[in-house]
Every structure is written in C-alpha cells, then in structure tokens.
Design an enzyme around this catalytic site. Structure first.
Site, short mmCIF file in Angstrom:
data_model
loop_
_atom_site.label_atom_id
_atom_site.label_comp_id
_atom_site.label_asym_id
_atom_site.label_seq_id
_atom_site.Cartn_x
_atom_site.Cartn_y
_atom_site.Cartn_z
N TYR A 212 0.85 -1.19 0.00
CA TYR A 212 0.00 0.00 0.00
C TYR A 212 0.88 1.24 0.00
CZ TYR A 212 -3.03 3.73 1.61
OH TYR A 212 -3.69 4.92 1.71
N GLU B 246 -3.70 7.46 -3.90
CA GLU B 246 -3.65 6.19 -3.18
C GLU B 246 -3.42 5.05 -4.15
OE1 GLU B 246 -6.06 4.78 0.56
OE2 GLU B 246 -7.26 4.47 -1.24
#
Ligand code: GDP
Ligand code: MN
Length: 391
Positions: free
Chosen positions: A113, A201
C-alpha cells in the site's frame, strides 16, 4: 473531485509513475479490441478487465476479472457493462458500470500500500506505506498500526531522498526493486503536488515476478479549491458517479453536502452552517444536509437551495438560519416565500433571520400566509425543529 482509475493512471504515467499499459473501453467490442492490442504489443498472456466506478473494493465484488484471450475479454465486458456493482464502498444500492479498463496482466509477487494525503493535524502532506497491500488501510491503521509507516513531507523541501529510501526499506524492497521503489515514491509525490491532489492512493503497489514495481490500482482525488489551476482536468469529472443532489447544487454554486438525517438546513456561511447542524443534533434531531448558500446569497440562490432540500425525500422539516450581513434579511425572506410557493410547501419550515432588516423580513414571512414558524435565536430554532418533527 474524484476521477476514475484509468484517468488517474493516465495522469500518473505523464509524471513518470510506473503503471501498467491499459485502454479504456465503453462497449464489449471496444474491450475486445483493447485486449487484442495489448496481447499483440505486450506479448503478455493475460489481460485484466476492471470495472470503472468511483469506489474501491471491486476485486472482491467481481469487478476485476482476468481474460486469457480477446474473446474472453469481450464476454467479461458484456457481463460487467450495465451491471450494478455492490462493494463495501458503494453502499447497498451499488453503482452501475459504464466504463471498463482493459489492462496488461501482471504476475504479482508482492502487494503493498502507498498513499499520499494531507495530514491536517501536522499541516504536512504525509506519505504512508504498508506491507499490507490490497487490504482496507483504515483497518490496518487501527488494528496493526506498526505495519503502517507515515512519513511527514516538509512542504518546502518536498520528498527527500532519505524519505523515499525509508519507505522502500520499510516495504522490504531490495536490489533493483529498492531503486524502482524509490523512483516510484518520488514520482508519485511530485505528481501529487503538481496536480494539486488531496489524495493519491495506490492500493496495491505491486512487485512483479519479472521485477517491475508499479501501480496496479490508482485513486486520485483533486483538491476542488485548486481546480481553477487545472481546467483541463475538469473534463475528467463524471457527474453520473456523484450524488445527483450535489451535482444540481454545484450548478448554482451552492456548497451542499447530502447527509442521512431528516432536517433540511439552509444557512449562509460555512461556520454558521456547522454550528446549526451541531444545534440540531444537540436538540435531538439529525441534519439532512450541509448547505452554505454563501455570504452574499441572493433570493435566487435561496430559491435553488430550497428546491434541492425539498427534493430530498428524507427531509421532514426545514430550518432556515440566515444572518443578514451582506445579504439583507428581507431579500432572503423574499426568496424563501417565492420558493415555498413554487415548490408547494408541505413541510414545517422554521425560520431564523437575524441582522439587517430582520424586522421587515419577519413581517413579510408573517403576512405570506405560508406555514412558516419564526424562531428567536439558534437554540429556539433547534427546539422548534424538533417540536415540528414530533408532530
Ligand atoms: P479494488 O478492489 O477496487 O481496490 O481494485 P484493484 O485494482 O485494487 O484490484 C483488486 C485486486 O485484483 C488486486 O489486489 C489484485 O489482487 C487483483 N488484480 C488486479 N490486477 C491484476 C493483475 O494484473 N494480475 C493479477 N493476477 N491480479 C490482479
Ligand atoms: Mn485497490
């Protein structure tokens, strides 16, 4: 402002952020053609067909499928397009799939991530990395915070080489992957800054078995207040993905956010609007919306605001709380009366007008023959709203 994954990836690519090759498709045939092109160019043996909606969690909901040949891509596309995808981010009503991204398939070795957003507590942008790729990052932050590294980026220095290294090291990258990881973080930060994003993101960032480091997913949010500097990005807006009430409100330059309560609020000024919502809540009610008609609200904007509030079926009472500073109360009252007559008022409307020409406004409301309940002060207004709700 939110955009689709494929649009985000197109932007990131321009800033040197590594992303897979992909082509957008609006029909099954286009998906097939896109797959044909990718198979011939890449020599890859698989493509990925991805539903393009403004929500994550598509993988688990069946919105990300692998295809081994162009015909299979066409079949998957024909099932996905027009279908409603329900993910944990769409709400139970789901979202209709109208576009697809057909992308070269990746041989995933590891998923990570990476996210950049504004940390309001420190007034810095913060780079976040985690080894828990593909997971809901909120969960990771809550349950295993040691697996999430947050790096504060100084607004003037920008991302420093040691910070990018720190991030890559935290992910356990080595050798070429380490170098590519550093390049990735740096390019992502520069893209984020250049486009005035409020969120970039990448979930997941992947390392492939062939040793590539790239963004498999991309979620970009723009800071709407900076969009005037990026007029070319305005056309990326997909209003079919937004709340129809909010789209309508934005046409009239109203700052409107829909909520799930039952008290419609019309207020001028964001601070007063927030205070009003707090008062409603304190008195036991629930606001149906945030609506700031602006300091210089005209009778027309008041009318528009009224129309939007009234078209929300959850609204059972309306509170108008206007401070007449720049705008005169009598003009607001005029707007309220006109709008109430036009939309056929069948809900209790509590009105609190304070400031310039408040007495004149009060008289207008009294003589309008409409069922308007005058309130004296904010506390009284909130109380009267709840009385009205109780019947
Ligand atoms: P999201 O579920 O909406 O966040 O959509 P993502 O773009 O993150 O995709 C979800 C998952 O699909 C990823 O975590 C991957 O596991 C998988 N996936 C996406 N693209 C590929 C690919 O090219 N190859 C493989 N094997 N899996 C993929
Ligand atoms: Mn994802």
């Amino acid at each position: 402002m939110n955009i689709h994954e494929y649009q985000g990836k197109d932007i990131l690519r321009k800033f040197g952020v590594a992303v897979p090759k992909g082509i957008v498709a609006f029909s099954p045939d286009e998906a097939k053609q896109a797959a044909e092109q990718l198979f011939s160019e890449q020599g890859s043996n698989v493509v990925v067909v991805k539903a393009q909606i403004h929500a994550g969690g598509r993988g688990k909901a069946g919105g990300v499928k692998l295809a081994k040949n162009p015909e299979e891509a066409r079949e998957i596309a024909s099932k996905m397009l027009g279908a409603t995808l329900v993910t944990h981010q769409t709400g139970p009503e789901g979202k209709e799939v109208k576009r697809l991204l057909v992308e070269e398939g990746m041989n995933i070795d590891k998923e990570f991530y990476v996210g950049i957003t504004l940390d309001r507590a420190t007034s810095n942008n913060v780079l976040m990395v985690s080894t828990e790729g593909g997971m809901e990052i909120e969960k990771v932050a809550e349950e295993t915070p040691e697996k999430l590294l947050k790096i504060q980026i100084h607004p003037l220095h920008g991302i420093q080489a040691f910070q990018a290294r720190q991030a890559a090291f935290f992910l356990g990258l080595e050798g070429d992957n380490f170098k590519n990881g550093i390049r990735f973080m740096t390019a992502l930060y520069n893209a984020y800054m250049s486009i005035d994003a409020s969120l970039a993101e990448i979930n997941p960032l992947v390392v492939t078995k062939e040793g590539r480091v790239l963004a498999l997913d991309a979620k970009i949010n723009f800071d709407s207040n900076a969009l005037f500097r990026h007029k070319d990005y305005l056309e990326l807006r997909d209003t079919s993905e937004e709340d129809p009430f909010e789209v309508e409100a934005s046409k009239s330059n109203l700052n409107y956010v829909r909520l799930d309560g039952n008290v419609g609020c019309m207020v001028n000024g964001a601070g007063l609007a927030m205070a009003t919502m707090d008062m409603i809540q304190l008195a036991g009610g629930k606001p149906a919306n945030f609506l700031d008609v602006g300091g210089g609200a005209s009778p027309e904007t008041v009318k528009e605001g009224f129309k939007i509030i009234m078209s929300d079926k959850n609204v059972k009472a309306i509170l108008v709380n206007i401070f007449g500073g720049i705008v005169r109360c009598d003009r607001v009252a005029g707007g309220v009366i006109e709008a109430a007559k036009k939309v056929g008022l069948n809900l209790p409307v509590i009105v609190r007008l304070e400031g310039t020409n408040a007495e004149v406004a009060q008289k207008m409301l009294d003589e309008s023959g409409l069922n308007l309940i005058a309130a004296n002060g904010l506390r009284d207004a909130a109380r009267k709203v709840n009385e009205a709700l109780a019947g």
